[in-house]
Design a protein around this motif. Structure first.
Motif, mmCIF file in Angstrom:
data_model
loop_
_atom_site.group_PDB
_atom_site.id
_atom_site.type_symbol
_atom_site.label_atom_id
_atom_site.label_comp_id
_atom_site.label_asym_id
_atom_site.label_seq_id
_atom_site.Cartn_x
_atom_site.Cartn_y
_atom_site.Cartn_z
ATOM 1 N N PHE A 140 -13.127 7.461 -3.585
ATOM 2 C CA PHE A 140 -12.636 6.336 -4.377
ATOM 3 C C PHE A 140 -12.125 6.791 -5.748
ATOM 4 C CE2 PHE A 140 -15.902 4.931 -1.426
ATOM 5 C CZ PHE A 140 -15.229 3.916 -0.758
ATOM 6 N N VAL A 141 -12.819 7.783 -6.347
ATOM 7 C CA VAL A 141 -12.394 8.274 -7.664
ATOM 8 C C VAL A 141 -11.053 8.990 -7.561
ATOM 9 C CG1 VAL A 141 -12.974 9.834 -9.558
ATOM 10 C CG2 VAL A 141 -14.759 8.451 -8.495
ATOM 11 N N SER A 142 -10.912 9.884 -6.586
ATOM 12 C CA SER A 142 -9.667 10.642 -6.432
ATOM 13 C C SER A 142 -8.488 9.725 -6.133
ATOM 14 C CB SER A 142 -9.815 11.681 -5.312
ATOM 15 O OG SER A 142 -10.852 12.587 -5.586
ATOM 16 N N THR A 143 -8.719 8.763 -5.249
ATOM 17 C CA THR A 143 -7.642 7.832 -4.905
ATOM 18 C C THR A 143 -7.198 7.040 -6.126
ATOM 19 O OG1 THR A 143 -8.471 7.644 -2.643
ATOM 20 C CG2 THR A 143 -7.017 5.902 -3.416
ATOM 21 N N ALA A 144 -8.154 6.549 -6.900
ATOM 22 C CA ALA A 144 -7.809 5.788 -8.104
ATOM 23 C C ALA A 144 -7.060 6.658 -9.094
ATOM 24 C CB ALA A 144 -9.076 5.226 -8.736
ATOM 25 N N GLY A 145 -7.507 7.904 -9.290
ATOM 26 C CA GLY A 145 -6.832 8.799 -10.224
ATOM 27 C C GLY A 145 -5.414 9.112 -9.784
ATOM 28 N N TYR A 146 -5.232 9.389 -8.498
ATOM 29 C CA TYR A 146 -3.897 9.708 -8.000
ATOM 30 C C TYR A 146 -2.954 8.521 -8.144
ATOM 31 C CZ TYR A 146 -0.113 10.923 -4.824
ATOM 32 O OH TYR A 146 1.126 11.156 -4.290
ATOM 33 N N LYS A 147 -3.411 7.341 -7.778
ATOM 34 C CA LYS A 147 -2.554 6.161 -7.893
ATOM 35 C C LYS A 147 -2.233 5.860 -9.352
ATOM 36 C CE LYS A 147 -1.315 4.120 -4.883
ATOM 37 N NZ LYS A 147 -0.142 4.349 -3.997
ATOM 38 N N PHE A 148 -3.169 6.158 -10.247
ATOM 39 C CA PHE A 148 -2.940 5.955 -11.677
ATOM 40 C C PHE A 148 -1.816 6.869 -12.163
ATOM 41 C CE2 PHE A 148 -5.360 5.238 -15.953
ATOM 42 C CZ PHE A 148 -4.293 4.458 -16.389
ATOM 43 N N TYR A 149 -1.879 8.152 -11.785
ATOM 44 C CA TYR A 149 -0.850 9.100 -12.210
ATOM 45 C C TYR A 149 0.512 8.737 -11.625
ATOM 46 C CZ TYR A 149 -3.572 12.600 -14.728
ATOM 47 O OH TYR A 149 -4.319 13.257 -15.671
ATOM 48 N N THR A 150 0.562 8.405 -10.345
ATOM 49 C CA THR A 150 1.849 8.109 -9.714
ATOM 50 C C THR A 150 2.447 6.796 -10.206
ATOM 51 O OG1 THR A 150 0.660 7.127 -7.831
ATOM 52 C CG2 THR A 150 1.352 9.434 -7.634
ATOM 53 N N SER A 151 1.621 5.904 -10.740
ATOM 54 C CA SER A 151 2.153 4.649 -11.268
ATOM 55 C C SER A 151 2.710 4.805 -12.681
ATOM 56 C CB SER A 151 1.054 3.578 -11.277
ATOM 57 O OG SER A 151 0.023 3.908 -12.197
ATOM 58 N N LEU A 155 -8.998 6.697 12.031
ATOM 59 C CA LEU A 155 -8.433 6.287 10.741
ATOM 60 C C LEU A 155 -7.030 6.845 10.526
ATOM 61 C CD1 LEU A 155 -11.509 6.502 8.320
ATOM 62 C CD2 LEU A 155 -10.479 4.485 9.361
ATOM 63 N N VAL A 156 -6.785 8.087 10.935
ATOM 64 C CA VAL A 156 -5.444 8.655 10.789
ATOM 65 C C VAL A 156 -4.443 7.855 11.623
ATOM 66 C CG1 VAL A 156 -4.008 10.675 11.309
ATOM 67 C CG2 VAL A 156 -6.205 10.969 10.161
ATOM 68 N N TRP A 157 -4.832 7.502 12.833
ATOM 69 C CA TRP A 157 -3.944 6.698 13.690
ATOM 70 C C TRP A 157 -3.718 5.326 13.071
ATOM 71 C CZ3 TRP A 157 -4.790 2.098 16.379
ATOM 72 C CH2 TRP A 157 -3.778 1.725 17.257
ATOM 73 N N TYR A 158 -4.762 4.743 12.492
ATOM 74 C CA TYR A 158 -4.633 3.415 11.881
ATOM 75 C C TYR A 158 -3.724 3.457 10.651
ATOM 76 C CZ TYR A 158 -5.876 -0.941 9.529
ATOM 77 O OH TYR A 158 -5.822 -2.174 8.896
ATOM 78 N N VAL A 159 -3.846 4.492 9.842
ATOM 79 C CA VAL A 159 -3.077 4.574 8.597
ATOM 80 C C VAL A 159 -1.602 4.849 8.873
ATOM 81 C CG1 VAL A 159 -2.736 5.923 6.492
ATOM 82 C CG2 VAL A 159 -5.045 5.233 7.170
ATOM 83 N N PHE A 160 -1.310 5.774 9.791
ATOM 84 C CA PHE A 160 0.076 6.201 9.984
ATOM 85 C C PHE A 160 0.742 5.577 11.210
ATOM 86 C CE2 PHE A 160 -1.908 9.602 7.500
ATOM 87 C CZ PHE A 160 -1.019 9.667 6.441
ATOM 88 N N GLY A 161 -0.027 5.015 12.123
ATOM 89 C CA GLY A 161 0.547 4.288 13.245
ATOM 90 C C GLY A 161 1.282 5.174 14.235
ATOM 91 N N GLN A 162 2.121 4.544 15.042
ATOM 92 C CA GLN A 162 2.824 5.238 16.115
ATOM 93 C C GLN A 162 3.847 6.239 15.599
ATOM 94 O OE1 GLN A 162 2.118 5.044 19.265
ATOM 95 N NE2 GLN A 162 0.596 3.405 19.121
ATOM 96 N N SER A 202 -5.054 2.201 2.021
ATOM 97 C CA SER A 202 -4.701 3.176 3.052
ATOM 98 C C SER A 202 -5.061 4.589 2.612
ATOM 99 C CB SER A 202 -3.209 3.091 3.357
ATOM 100 O OG SER A 202 -2.875 1.835 3.909
ATOM 101 N N LEU A 203 -4.889 4.877 1.325
ATOM 102 C CA LEU A 203 -5.229 6.205 0.819
ATOM 103 C C LEU A 203 -6.739 6.442 0.877
ATOM 104 C CD1 LEU A 203 -3.662 8.602 -0.198
ATOM 105 C CD2 LEU A 203 -3.931 7.760 -2.533
ATOM 106 N N VAL A 204 -7.514 5.400 0.616
ATOM 107 C CA VAL A 204 -8.969 5.518 0.756
ATOM 108 C C VAL A 204 -9.335 5.831 2.202
ATOM 109 C CG1 VAL A 204 -11.120 4.188 0.739
ATOM 110 C CG2 VAL A 204 -9.607 4.118 -1.238
ATOM 111 N N LEU A 205 -8.699 5.149 3.147
ATOM 112 C CA LEU A 205 -8.986 5.390 4.562
ATOM 113 C C LEU A 205 -8.601 6.822 4.960
ATOM 114 C CD1 LEU A 205 -7.861 2.022 6.196
ATOM 115 C CD2 LEU A 205 -10.183 2.771 5.634
ATOM 116 N N TRP A 206 -7.478 7.311 4.451
ATOM 117 C CA TRP A 206 -7.081 8.683 4.734
ATOM 118 C C TRP A 206 -8.120 9.668 4.192
ATOM 119 C CZ3 TRP A 206 -4.833 12.577 6.995
ATOM 120 C CH2 TRP A 206 -4.658 13.774 6.305
ATOM 121 N N CYS A 207 -8.561 9.465 2.970
ATOM 122 C CA CYS A 207 -9.575 10.352 2.391
ATOM 123 C C CYS A 207 -10.880 10.297 3.183
ATOM 124 C CB CYS A 207 -9.822 9.981 0.926
ATOM 125 S SG CYS A 207 -8.436 10.318 -0.185
#
Length: 728
Positions: free
Chosen positions: A557-568, A447-454, A138-143
């Motif tokens: 893809f790089v930013s998303t992976a880095g962010y998820k790495f830090y938050t994990s 994509l924003v509508w798909y990621v966050f929905g109604q 979902s974060l990739v789709l947002w980016c």
């Protein structure tokens, strides 16, 4: 075609007159700027900068486009491997740093250090819903939704603000000058005889033209000036050729080594020097009031890059926020929670004062830019409406306003306007821009509508946010070109105010809408700096566009992976990563929808907002003041509102370390005799910043593998930050 030695270009520039043979020699260097090696190395450098920006962005909200560092590191890589990468041209360096910047700035462009953690910080009690934690997919789709719209916005703005108006874009100009120093070519300058030079170029038949017209010779108008500039340039090049590279390596190693030591012994980055005053009374100032010192070389390097006036304003804000307002709010029970809490503590209380300062300065500083732009549009409208014009056949090969490449190139209404000097085959066609804006806009809405929905933002509201970004980008880019400050934070807050009316009662929609507008403007602004660099060094705008698109796609893809790495691995927000930008986004969204301000903070918001609104107005209209007032020390040393507010948002330890760097920049500028920070200091600062940023990836991996501090000695005295995170 083999590139021509830069010395040939210098010989061309030093001649009294241009001839067609010289044009072809000059252009031979420019034909092959978009190369695989430039893009590949640019992506490599960009990945390092991306991870560095995630680290610093989560800590303090500070993210840099790192264009100078990109050009410097890229050149170093090619210099260290000359047999593998021969004949590295300045134009290739432009493409390299353009790709690296597009890759490295995605953490801020996609809101990974602001709106994304803000969504994760929501609570049921405050917001009536669970926090939104996006998966990797979902974060990739947002980016992907926000990565490209700003790239297409930048292309049509280039001709107006760079070619016609010749706005300075200080960071882009400084990068061009650095690249010129590294490659030993004459430093670029704003064209003062562009019309005559371009006219000579246009007289050459289109079939005979090469890549680009000649450069301006303004630097050679005075032989004495040219000699002095040449002596200074060669001195800087000599420094970079020998000791400069050692300085970059040793500064990188020193910063990296100190980062590793602070990981093993956290007290090194949380020195409780202020606890000395509290020991006789049995209290710990550092633990209670977030006062300790972080001797981080990376923040010293940031201070060198920011300069002394900015760091001084930042520390003035730090003193007012953390030494005056924080104790006051705590003592009077206006902020009863823990000092470091961004909701009930003094950190959250002074955040509102900082927000008032940022909004006041951003809005006031935009007024003269808006008035200037509106006046220009009105004047052109009146000129066109004055009466019918007699058609005059054009002597230019461009007989039509639309070329064979579908690039729209309106002829100038006034004789003094500077027409586009690049041929259509080196420009981004209008059809690409039109289709790109349409496709990226639709992609973003879907994509924003798909990621966050109604429960998130409505599709029509996302579309409105993109349209708003398109309009505000004109103002923001002009402000960036004139002042080197991109007013993205203020424009993002304006968007939040608007969407509090359009989609009320929805915190998620408010944050996303502001983020969409801010992201597009940030991307367009940073890429405009790159286009300015390319314009001064005659790199192909179309090649830069390719680099921007490739870098943006890779960074998704790089930013998303880095962010998820830090938050994990780390608690965010937490002692080591406070994510101050996220607190600003979330608190304003709460206030605008269903929240209320902390106790007694409104008078302080009005007071400081008014003060810095007046200061910003004085700066904005300074040229209209009497000369004696302009030169007075009071006006010259007025603080920066944004820097002052950052002093509120960041813990004192970071501001103090930056002040050290700012003072170094001040002293080196004095010793240089030219009033500007010398090149060796910029190299030193770059090594400091990159050392900690790159090694932070190593410490992140060690932490995720279960390794931690070797000793927590000293942390018991009250050292916060790193001590609190590693030795809790």
């Amino acid at each position: 075609m083999d590139p021509v030695s830069p010395q040939v270009s210098r010989d061309v520039l030093e001649q009294d007159e241009y001839d067609e043979e010289d044009l072809f020699v000059e252009d031979a260097v420019l034909e092959n700027d978009f190369t695989f090696r430039a893009v590949a190395v640019g992506l490599l450098v960009g990945v390092l900068l991306c991870m560095t920006n995630i680290y610093f962005g989560l800590q303090t909200g500070w993210v840099s486009m790192m264009s100078l560092q990109s050009a410097l590191i890229g050149f170093a890589i090619f210099k260290l491997l000359p047999s593998l990468f021969p004949h590295f041209t300045p134009q290739e360096n432009v493409i390299l740093q353009t790709t690296a910047v597009a890759t490295g700035t995605m953490p801020l462009a996609a809101g990974l250090v602001g709106i994304v953690p803000a969504l994760e910080m929501m609570t049921v009690r405050e917001d009536g819903r669970e926090p939104i934690i996006l998966s990797y997919g979902s974060l990739v789709l947002w980016c992907l939704a926000v990565a490209f719209f700003g790239v297409f916005l930048a292309a049509p703005l280039r001709r107006q603000v760079i070619v016609k108006e010749k706005l300075v874009f200080p960071s882009g100009t400084a990068t061009a000058q650095l690249i010129a120093l590294l490659h030993k070519i004459p430093p670029p300058a704003q064209s003062t005889h562009a019309s005559s030079t371009t006219a000579a170029y246009r007289r050459i038949p289109r079939s005979s033209r090469s890549a680009s017209p000649p450069r301006d010779r303004s630097a050679s108008e005075s032989p004495e000036r040219g000699l002095r500039a040449g002596e200074e340039r060669e001195k800087s090049i000599d420094d970079m050729g020998g000791s400069g590279w050692w300085m970059l390596g040793w500064s990188f190693a020193a910063s990296a080594g100190l980062t590793i030591l602070s990981f093993l012994f956290p007290i090194l980055f949380a020195l409780p020097i202020f606890d000395i005053f509290g020991l006789p009374f049995g209290t710990s100032l550092a633990a209670s009031w977030v006062w300790y010192f972080t001797p981080s070389l990376s923040y010293v390097g940031q201070g060198i890059i920011m300069g002394f006036p900015v760091t001084l304003s930042m520390n003035a804000g730090m003193l007012v926020g953390w030494a005056v307002l924080s104790p006051l709010a705590k003592h009077l029970n206006w902020a009863p929670g823990p000092v470091g809490s961004s909701t009930t503590g003094v950190r959250g209380w002074i955040l509102w004062v900082a927000l008032a300062i940022m909004i006041a300065e951003s809005i006031i500083s935009l007024i003269p830019i808006t008035l200037s732009y509106a006046t220009t549009l009105l004047r052109h409208h009146r000129q066109r409406s004055a009466g019918p014009k007699v058609f005059q056949p054009s002597n230019s090969p461009r007989a039509s306003n639309v070329t064979e490449d579908d690039y729209f190139d309106p002829q100038p209404d006034d004789a003094d306007e500077d027409p586009e000097h690049e041929p259509p085959e080196r420009l981004v066609p209008l059809s690409w821009v039109s289709w790109g804006l349409g496709a990226s806009g639709v992609l973003g809405v879907v994509l924003v509508w798909y990621v966050f929905g109604q429960d998130g933002i409505h599709p029509w509201a996302t579309a409105v946010g993109l349209v708003l970004a398109s309009v505000l980008s004109i103002i923001g880019v002009r402000a960036l070109g004139e002042t080197d400050l991109n007013p993205v934070s203020g424009i993002g807050k304006i968007s939040q105010l608007l969407f509090a009316v359009l989609q009320p009662g929805n915190v998620v929609a408010n944050i996303i809408a502001g983020g969409v507008a801010e992201v597009s403007l940030y991307v367009a602004g940073d890429l405009m700096q790159d286009l300015k660099t390319g314009h001064l060094l005659h790199a192909s705008p179309r090649s830069q566009f390719y680099g921007q698109m490739i870098g943006s796609l890779a960074s998704v893809f790089v930013s998303t992976a880095g962010y998820k790495f830090y938050t994990s691995v780390y608690t965010i927000p937490g002692p080591q990563f406070a994510v101050p930008s996220a607190g600003v986004w979330l608190n304003l969204a709460r206030l605008l929808n269903h929240g209320h301000l902390p106790s007694h903070v409104v008078p302080f918001m009005l007071l400081f907002g008014t003060i810095f609104g007046i200061i910003s107005g004085i700066k904005a209209f300074k040229t209209r003041l009497p000369a004696s007032v302009q030169s007075s020390p009071i006006v010259r040393y007025l603080p920066s509102g944004i820097a002052f507010a950052i002093g509120f948002l960041n813990a004192p330890s970071f501001s103090l370390a930056r002040l050290v760097g700012g003072y170094i920049a001040y002293r080196t500028a004095l010793s240089s005799g030219r009033g500007t920070t010398p090149l060796w200091a910029i190299v030193l600062a770059s090594g400091f910043v990159l050392g900690e940023g790159v090694i932070s990836i190593v410490t992140l991996a060690l932490t995720s593998a279960g390794y931690g501090a070797v000793s927590c000695f000293g942390c018991g005295l009250g050292g916060g930050g790193y001590c609190s995170g590693a030795c809790a």
